[in-house]
Write a protein that holds these residues in place. Structure first.
Motif, PDB file in Angstrom:
ATOM      1  N   UNK B 192      10.857   0.567  -0.405  1.00  0.00           N
ATOM      2  CA  UNK B 192      10.250  -0.695   0.018  1.00  0.00           C
ATOM      3  C   UNK B 192       8.744  -0.505   0.187  1.00  0.00           C
ATOM      4  N   UNK B 193       7.993  -1.509  -0.233  1.00  0.00           N
ATOM      5  CA  UNK B 193       6.553  -1.522   0.045  1.00  0.00           C
ATOM      6  C   UNK B 193       6.372  -1.924   1.504  1.00  0.00           C
ATOM      7  N   UNK B 194       5.645  -1.123   2.267  1.00  0.00           N
ATOM      8  CA  UNK B 194       5.548  -1.396   3.700  1.00  0.00           C
ATOM      9  C   UNK B 194       4.124  -1.220   4.212  1.00  0.00           C
ATOM     10  N   UNK B 195       3.718  -2.153   5.086  1.00  0.00           N
ATOM     11  CA  UNK B 195       2.510  -1.953   5.882  1.00  0.00           C
ATOM     12  C   UNK B 195       2.964  -1.951   7.329  1.00  0.00           C
ATOM     13  N   UNK B 196       2.674  -0.884   8.035  1.00  0.00           N
ATOM     14  CA  UNK B 196       3.213  -0.703   9.369  1.00  0.00           C
ATOM     15  C   UNK B 196       2.093  -0.414  10.359  1.00  0.00           C
ATOM     16  N   UNK B 197       1.891  -1.337  11.290  1.00  0.00           N
ATOM     17  CA  UNK B 197       0.970  -1.041  12.388  1.00  0.00           C
ATOM     18  C   UNK B 197       1.781  -0.299  13.435  1.00  0.00           C
ATOM     19  N   UNK B 198       1.416   0.942  13.707  1.00  0.00           N
ATOM     20  CA  UNK B 198       2.156   1.709  14.706  1.00  0.00           C
ATOM     21  C   UNK B 198       1.334   2.891  15.175  1.00  0.00           C
ATOM     22  N   UNK B 199       1.665   3.349  16.366  1.00  0.00           N
ATOM     23  CA  UNK B 199       1.066   4.597  16.847  1.00  0.00           C
ATOM     24  C   UNK B 199       2.102   5.707  16.862  1.00  0.00           C
ATOM     25  N   UNK B 200       3.236   5.473  16.187  1.00  0.00           N
ATOM     26  CA  UNK B 200       4.271   6.501  16.093  1.00  0.00           C
ATOM     27  C   UNK B 200       3.890   7.468  14.980  1.00  0.00           C
TER      28      UNK B 200
END
Ligand SMILES: Nc1ncnc2c1ncn2[C@@H]1O[C@H](COP(=O)(O)OP(=O)(O)OP(=O)(O)O)[C@@H](O)[C@H]1O
Ligand SMILES: [Mg+2]
Lengths: 222, 247
Positions: B192-200
């Motif tokens: 999957x194409x993904x954009x993930x805002x995370x601090x993990x």
């Protein structure tokens, strides 16, 4: 004092009181339908994005909320004939009740809609739901649920407000009670009979509200 | 990158909230199947950035093309949103619908699936995110981690080409974070194409192709995770990593 009530006279006037009660019932029902129609319309206009459609809805709500019902009633009663519109008193009364409660209904429905968190609307948008679909599937089912209790509350107010129609000689519960006062000089008997009629309507609405919220609470919650 | 291989392409995007320059000349290309993690301090514009991708935020300047659709074409927005899933920090499930109804709502009303097809698809997805036994539950009867997995299934049920995540685990208790991250890792591995805002950062190390560091509305640094964590170029990135990795 209540012990000294002349119940014989009250019973004698029971047919008049009953007629007045029925009249109040159906004036209120008609006023309620009118108010809901106006309320939904004014609310729909007030929350949609076009300014020139929003302005009249906002003005309507403001004017009604700022002025007393009695003034609105007299305004229609004396004002409409001057515009050449002659209507029966009863119809003028129903219009006044509808216009008045409609503004409060609009506010109640609007706050129900605004109580739905923006995030749910965005979740709907993000899956491709259009404006009307978001309203119909996400916002309104929850908003209306939140609206039922305050709508019933406003309806209780509407029922009591319908007593003002006695001032433009519509015969309803309050006016029927006044007959006892006027014919027999027994104002207390008249008022007690009237109050009993309103109490019946009040309890009917109150138990409708209770039954509704018992049936429609989300499963496992409240 | 060839034109067909691009899924998301920002060119010179600028956005202001009044006087606040919240996106500052963003240029960024995300390829098909790529997983990009976005991090940065609070208020740096991460949410605004990914909310632009499915048109939840308009912007004033520049060009953004997603799956071949130019976002300046507001009429094409609905069709685009069918292909772009969005997962929110606060889940945003519909509280008056069961888990399964949450998941099948858009497939039925937007994709036009009939109920049986939609439910088959929805059940399969809820099974996949580990909620096979919770389909009839309402959101308030689910834990935070379970709610977020329903929200992911709700997006996936539209069979999107891109998934956007805005801090999907930061509203969760620590013991629930992994159940959600596991689902996301699985998704990334399926391509999957993904954009993930995370601090993990564990998630970033495991599946990200690139990590982007944003500060004050601008992209400060972009690098593959190995480089990003071991040899960041900018002092601001080092500062930021120092703060999030040591607490
Ligand atoms: N609707 C809005 N109106 C005005 N300013 C906004 C609005 N939304 C966000 N901002 C401001 O824009 C800036 C960027 O916000 P954004 O939510 O994108 O940051 P973020 O990086 O996601 O922060 P966080 O890590 O706290 O979620 C912040 O200064 C924020 O206060
Ligand atoms: Mg944010």
């Amino acid at each position: 004092m209540l012990g000294g009530l002349n119940t014989r006279v009250m019973l004698e006037y029971l047919p008049e009181i009953w007629q007045g009660f029925l009249s109040t019932l159906w004036l209120s029902a008609a006023g309620f339908l009118g108010a809901m129609a106006l309320g939904v319309l004014a609310c729909a206009l007030a929350i949609q994005p076009l300014r020139w459609l929003r302005a009249p809805a906002v003005a309507y709500v403001d004017v009604i909320r700022a002025t007393p019902l009695l003034a609105q009633l007299y305004f229609l009663y004396f004002g409409l004939p001057r515009l050449g519109i002659v209507l029966p008193e009863m119809l003028i009364g129903i219009i006044a009740l509808s216009l008045n409660s409609g503004a409060y209904m609009a506010e109640i429905i609007r706050s129900g809609i605004l109580s739905i968190p923006r995030g749910q609307v965005e979740a709907g948008m993000s899956t491709g739901l259009g404006y009307m679909q978001r309203m119909r599937l996400i916002v309104l089912p929850q908003a209306l649920r939140a609206t039922v209790s305050p709508v019933i509350g406003q309806t209780i107010v509407l029922v009591k407000d319908s007593s003002l129609l006695s001032l433009i000689s519509v015969v309803e519960l309050t006016r029927a009670g006044q007959r006892i006062a006027i014919d027999r000089f027994m104002p207390v008997e008249g008022l007690v009979a009237t109050a009993l009629g309103y109490l019946v309507l009040y309890y009917a609405l109150k138990s409708a509200a209770g039954a509704w919220s018992a049936r429609n609470a989300l499963p496992g919650r409240g | 990158m060839g034109k067909e291989a691009r899924m998301i392409e920002f060119s010179g995007v600028n956005k202001w909230f009044g006087p606040l320059h919240v996106l500052n000349d963003i240029s960024l290309t995300v390829g098909k199947g790529e997983v990009v993690v976005v991090c940065g301090p609070s208020g740096s514009g991460k949410s605004t950035l990914i909310r632009c991708v499915n048109g939840l935020e308009p912007f004033q300047q520049g060009r953004l093309v997603v799956d071949g659709t130019d976002l300046s074409n507001r009429r094409a927005l609905r069709a685009l949103r069918m292909e772009v899933g969005f997962v929110f920090q606060s889940f945003n499930l519909y509280p008056h619908k069961t888990a399964l109804e949450n998941v099948t709502l858009a497939p039925i009303h937007v994709r036009g699936l009939n109920r049986t097809e939609a439910e088959a698809r929805g059940r399969a997805l809820l099974e996949k995110v580990g909620l096979g036994d919770k389909m009839g539950n309402y959101p308030h009867q689910l834990s935070g981690g379970q709610q977020q997995r329903v929200a992911i299934a709700r997006s996936l049920c539209m069979q999107p080409k891109v998934m956007l995540f805005d801090e999907p685990t930061s509203a969760l208790d620590p013991e629930m974070i992994n159940e959600v991250l596991d689902v996301m890792v699985g998704l990334a591995r399926e391509g999957m194409t993904m954009m993930v805002v995370t601090h993990e950062m564990g998630f970033a190390r495991k599946v990200a192709d690139r990590v982007i560091f944003m500060d004050r509305g601008a992209i400060v640094e972009t690098a593959p995770p190995e480089t990003f964590f071991t040899a960041p170029l900018h002092a601001r990135t080092r500062d930021f990593l120092g703060k999030i990795l040591h607490h």
